[in-house]
Write a protein that holds these residues in place. Structure first.
Motif, PDB file in Angstrom:
ATOM      1  N   HIS A   1       0.846  -1.199   0.000  1.00 29.97           N
ATOM      2  CA  HIS A   1       0.000   0.000   0.000  1.00 29.97           C
ATOM      3  C   HIS A   1       0.881   1.249   0.000  1.00 29.97           C
ATOM      4  N   ARG A   2       0.417   2.293  -0.671  1.00 29.39           N
ATOM      5  CA  ARG A   2       1.069   3.609  -0.629  1.00 29.39           C
ATOM      6  C   ARG A   2      -0.016   4.670  -0.590  1.00 29.39           C
ATOM      7  N   LEU A   3       0.281   5.767   0.086  1.00 28.42           N
ATOM      8  CA  LEU A   3      -0.635   6.902   0.133  1.00 28.42           C
ATOM      9  C   LEU A   3       0.135   8.139  -0.302  1.00 28.42           C
ATOM     10  N   TYR A   4      -0.413   8.856  -1.264  1.00 26.08           N
ATOM     11  CA  TYR A   4       0.196  10.062  -1.799  1.00 26.08           C
ATOM     12  C   TYR A   4      -0.720  11.246  -1.491  1.00 26.08           C
ATOM     13  N   ARG A   5      -0.118  12.414  -1.316  1.00 26.32           N
ATOM     14  CA  ARG A   5      -0.896  13.637  -1.092  1.00 26.32           C
ATOM     15  C   ARG A   5      -0.499  14.671  -2.133  1.00 26.32           C
ATOM     16  N   SER A   6      -1.484  15.301  -2.733  1.00 27.87           N
ATOM     17  CA  SER A   6      -1.222  16.312  -3.751  1.00 27.87           C
ATOM     18  C   SER A   6      -0.500  17.505  -3.146  1.00 27.87           C
TER      19      SER A   6
END
Length: 102
Positions: free
Chosen positions: A37-42
């Motif tokens: 899993h990965r979470l990216y933020r703009s």
């Protein structure tokens, strides 16, 4: 392998959203077929997040999403963010070799 890509636009409290998402991720990561899993933020719009998760196959992901525990955790997300999930397969991948990175 399949990849789930979920764009989440937060319209509520961002720290509360992140806590709910962490609970969902903890549940999903314990399910058969979950690979990562990965979470990216703009950086342009900090209310927009992109979540990616890799699964061995779409059936494993569907089974995990049908679990009552998953549904309980996801309902808390509705008041905080608008999710736009979809399942993708890799069509092309280009990654440099170790020699090219050196």
């Amino acid at each position: 392998m399949i990849t789930v890509i979920n764009r989440l636009t937060v319209h509520g409290d961002i720290p509360a959203f992140q806590r709910v998402l962490q609970g969902i991720t903890a549940h999903m990561s314990s399910q058969p077929g979950f690979l990562g899993h990965r979470l990216y933020r703009s950086m342009r719009d900090p209310r927009v997040f992109i979540e990616t998760a890799q699964w061995t196959d779409a059936a494993s992901h569907r089974t995990a999403m049908r679990a009552d525990a998953f549904r309980e955790k996801v309902k808390d997300l509705g008041g905080l963010a608008t999710p736009e999930p979809d399942v993708f397969e890799t069509v092309e991948e280009d990654a440099p070799t170790a020699a090219e990175r050196a």
